[in-house]
Design an enzyme around this catalytic site. Structure first.
Site, PDB file in Angstrom:
ATOM      1  N   ALA A  10      -1.124  -8.851  -3.841  1.00  0.00           N
ATOM      2  CA  ALA A  10      -1.922  -8.701  -4.853  1.00  0.00           C
ATOM      3  C   ALA A  10      -0.973  -8.487  -6.417  1.00  0.00           C
ATOM      4  O   ALA A  10      -0.956  -7.163  -7.014  1.00  0.00           O
ATOM      5  CB  ALA A  10      -3.325  -7.878  -5.364  1.00  0.00           C
ATOM      6  N   ALA A  76       2.318  -5.065   1.381  1.00  0.00           N
ATOM      7  CA  ALA A  76       1.817  -4.342   1.409  1.00  0.00           C
ATOM      8  C   ALA A  76       2.242  -2.829   1.471  1.00  0.00           C
ATOM      9  O   ALA A  76       2.963  -2.434   2.757  1.00  0.00           O
ATOM     10  CB  ALA A  76       0.571  -4.425   1.838  1.00  0.00           C
ATOM     11  N   TYR A 178       8.847   8.735   1.816  1.00  0.00           N
ATOM     12  CA  TYR A 178       8.851   7.113   1.185  1.00  0.00           C
ATOM     13  C   TYR A 178       9.725   6.156   2.118  1.00  0.00           C
ATOM     14  O   TYR A 178       9.626   5.223   2.911  1.00  0.00           O
ATOM     15  CB  TYR A 178       8.995   7.024   0.412  1.00  0.00           C
TER      16      TYR A 178
HETATM   17  N1  LIG Z   1       9.035  -2.116  -6.598  1.00  0.00           N
HETATM   18  C1  LIG Z   1      10.366  -1.958  -6.490  1.00  0.00           C
HETATM   19  O1  LIG Z   1      11.714  -2.146  -7.027  1.00  0.00           O
HETATM   20  C2  LIG Z   1      10.549  -2.246  -4.849  1.00  0.00           C
HETATM   21  C3  LIG Z   1      11.852  -1.445  -4.262  1.00  0.00           C
HETATM   22  C4  LIG Z   1      11.827  -1.304  -2.779  1.00  0.00           C
HETATM   23  C5  LIG Z   1      11.138  -1.754  -1.887  1.00  0.00           C
HETATM   24  N2  LIG Z   1       9.309  -2.159  -2.544  1.00  0.00           N
HETATM   25  C6  LIG Z   1       8.750  -2.720  -1.463  1.00  0.00           C
HETATM   26  O2  LIG Z   1       8.177  -4.685  -1.801  1.00  0.00           O
HETATM   27  C7  LIG Z   1       6.968  -4.157  -1.818  1.00  0.00           C
HETATM   28  C8  LIG Z   1       5.843  -4.257  -2.304  1.00  0.00           C
HETATM   29  O3  LIG Z   1       5.685  -3.129  -3.485  1.00  0.00           O
HETATM   30  P1  LIG Z   1       5.458  -3.023  -5.297  1.00  0.00           P
HETATM   31  O4  LIG Z   1       6.285  -3.041  -5.961  1.00  0.00           O
HETATM   32  O5  LIG Z   1       4.835  -4.645  -5.635  1.00  0.00           O
HETATM   33  O6  LIG Z   1       4.443  -2.154  -4.556  1.00  0.00           O
HETATM   34  P2  LIG Z   1       2.553  -2.957  -5.712  1.00  0.00           P
HETATM   35  O7  LIG Z   1       2.209  -1.371  -5.931  1.00  0.00           O
HETATM   36  O8  LIG Z   1       2.664  -3.432  -6.638  1.00  0.00           O
HETATM   37  O9  LIG Z   1       1.891  -3.573  -4.656  1.00  0.00           O
HETATM   38  C9  LIG Z   1       1.654  -3.298  -3.346  1.00  0.00           C
HETATM   39  C10 LIG Z   1       0.598  -4.208  -2.906  1.00  0.00           C
HETATM   40  O10 LIG Z   1       0.091  -3.940  -1.279  1.00  0.00           O
HETATM   41  C11 LIG Z   1      -1.723  -3.278  -1.872  1.00  0.00           C
HETATM   42  N3  LIG Z   1      -1.517  -2.268  -0.910  1.00  0.00           N
HETATM   43  C12 LIG Z   1      -1.250  -0.960  -0.427  1.00  0.00           C
HETATM   44  N4  LIG Z   1      -1.578  -0.749   0.602  1.00  0.00           N
HETATM   45  C13 LIG Z   1      -2.329  -1.600   1.615  1.00  0.00           C
HETATM   46  C14 LIG Z   1      -2.812  -1.247   3.005  1.00  0.00           C
HETATM   47  N5  LIG Z   1      -2.851  -0.388   3.302  1.00  0.00           N
HETATM   48  N6  LIG Z   1      -3.685  -2.679   3.549  1.00  0.00           N
HETATM   49  C15 LIG Z   1      -3.809  -3.427   1.747  1.00  0.00           C
HETATM   50  N7  LIG Z   1      -3.010  -4.066   0.975  1.00  0.00           N
HETATM   51  C16 LIG Z   1      -2.476  -2.453   0.433  1.00  0.00           C
HETATM   52  C17 LIG Z   1      -1.647  -2.403  -3.065  1.00  0.00           C
HETATM   53  O11 LIG Z   1      -3.192  -2.330  -3.020  1.00  0.00           O
HETATM   54  C18 LIG Z   1      -1.064  -3.417  -4.023  1.00  0.00           C
HETATM   55  O12 LIG Z   1      -1.478  -4.874  -4.434  1.00  0.00           O
HETATM   56  C19 LIG Z   1       6.904  -2.535  -1.124  1.00  0.00           C
HETATM   57  O13 LIG Z   1       6.157  -3.204   0.529  1.00  0.00           O
HETATM   58  C20 LIG Z   1       7.706  -1.556  -1.711  1.00  0.00           C
HETATM   59  O14 LIG Z   1       8.315  -0.577  -0.664  1.00  0.00           O
HETATM   60  C21 LIG Z   1       9.930  -2.659  -3.704  1.00  0.00           C
END
Ligand SMILES: NC(=O)c1ccc[n+]([C@@H]2O[C@H](COP(=O)([O-])OP(=O)(O)OC[C@H]3O[C@@H](n4cnc5c(N)ncnc54)[C@H](O)[C@@H]3O)[C@@H](O)[C@H]2O)c1
Length: 351
Positions: A10, A76, A178
């Site tokens: 999501a 997640a 993080y």
């Molecule tokens: N956005 C960026 O620029 C970026 C960069 C590097 C890595 N990431 C990684 O990409 C992934 C997605 O990031 P994003 O930006 O979409 O974040 P986001 O916060 O939009 O999405 C994370 C989703 O995971 C769900 N979630 C969190 N903890 C949970 C749990 N314990 N159980 C079930 N659901 C859980 C949240 O409700 C959310 O919907 C993450 O692993 C993040 O570390 C993101």
């Protein structure tokens, strides 16, 4: 037909992976806890998705979620730099305990393929060369230097080091909670693969931007902070001198990297492999602010000279491994992506 379980489906990136997987005609299941600090408004899943509202730390929910699944795409996580060190237990619980519980459930369910979201933050400061051409990994920047406006890491003679693209073999050096939690996820995935005979790929995303980005949390990326400021009629406030080098990669390109990784796991390969996911093109934070100001017709950026101690100065990726080994290539250029992002919908605000 491939059946994929997308954890965090999501979220910002997870939703883009869901869309791309549905487009391929895959069967898509999502497990997401809909964290209240992430999801402000009502969340509505695509009706083609089997959506399970649960935490990845819940083994019973995972047993149901993993039934009949070919591959897990683990997105997640609790993301961002955090507000204070008091966030540490939540990062470790969500990201590391969450990954461990997921992997244990996969081991029980005989699901043998995993693609996991990692991050460029595992590298800490990027790679640099000194004036004699030697490779350098500078120590954390000193408060005295930052206060004096010397933002670039310096060599032993006080001259700025020259940044270069980082490859997956570079030393890992997570510098905040993080980052440590993301690297621990990689180590857990590698340990799971070795002990179960499974295969895992970690995708180290660089700065991801695009439609659906969160807009107002302390964890939001810089592109969305600038976009939100411009929407309020305010100038984007750029920290340091704006020359921080980054790789901005579009969320649809990150989604296609996940699909390439998932498809590659059907064939032979190493138990664990990490890949950078970036556009391969270097831009500065100042470039980003200017592009968004221009595309929204808003005020130009203000360079504030402020800094955040946990920030790295420059970090840019080589994504050649992903291109050459998995045949992936990014399709969204910086200019086209910024033009779209300037008016793209962002995720509902958390109130
Ligand atoms: N956005 C960026 O620029 C970026 C960069 C590097 C890595 N990431 C990684 O990409 C992934 C997605 O990031 P994003 O930006 O979409 O974040 P986001 O916060 O939009 O999405 C994370 C989703 O995971 C769900 N979630 C969190 N903890 C949970 C749990 N314990 N159980 C079930 N659901 C859980 C949240 O409700 C959310 O919907 C993450 O692993 C993040 O570390 C993101």
């Amino acid at each position: 037909m491939t059946t994929v379980l997308i954890t965090g489906g999501a979220g910002f990136i997870g939703s883009a992976i869901v869309d791309a997987a549905l487009e391929k005609g895959w069967r898509v299941r999502v497990i997401d806890s809909l964290r209240p600090d992430v999801h402000g408004g009502d969340y509505r899943a695509d009706p083609r998705v089997e959506f399970i509202t649960a935490d990845v730390r819940d083994p019973d929910a995972l047993a149901v979620a993993l039934f009949g699944v070919d591959v897990v795409c683990h997105q997640a996580a609790k993301v961002g730099l955090g507000v204070s060190f008091e966030d540490a237990p939540d990062y470790v619980a969500s990201n590391d305990l969450g990954t461990a519980v997921l992997l244990a459930a996969m081991a029980r369910s005989d699901v043998e393929r995993l693609v996991a979201a990692s991050s460029m933050v595992v590298y800490g400061e990027g790679n640099y060369r000194d004036s004699s051409g030697r490779s350098r990994r500078p120590a954390a920047r000193r408060v005295e230097d930052l206060d004096a406006g010397h933002f670039d890491p310096l060599d032993s003679d006080g001259r700025p080091l020259q940044p270069e693209l980082i490859t997956e073999d570079a030393p890992l050096d997570p510098r905040n909670v993080y980052a440590a939690s993301k690297l621990a996820q990689e180590y857990l995935a590698a340990a799971w693969a070795r002990s179960t005979g499974g295969r895992a790929i970690a995708l180290r995303y660089h700065n991801v931007y695009g439609p659906g980005m969160p807009q107002n949390t302390p964890y939001a990326g810089v592109a969305s902070l600038f976009r939100s400021a411009l929407e309020r009629g305010e100038a984007p406030r750029v920290f340091e001198d704006g020359a921080q080098r980054r790789d901005f990669v579009h969320v649809r390109d990150v989604a296609s990297a996940n699909l390439s990784a998932i498809e590659s796991l059907a064939g032979p390969g190493e138990a664990f492999r990490a890949f950078n996911v970036g556009s391969g093109i270097v831009h500065t934070i100042g470039d980003l602010a200017h592009a968004l100001s221009r595309n929204t017709g808003g005020p130009g950026p203000v360079i504030t000279g402020e800094y955040r101690l946990g920030d790295v100065r420059h970090i840019t990726a080589s994504s050649e491994r992903l291109k050459s080994e998995l045949g992936w290539s990014p399709l969204v250029s910086f200019d086209a992506g910024m033009a779209e992002f300037a008016s793209a919908p962002l995720r509902a605000a958390v109130t």
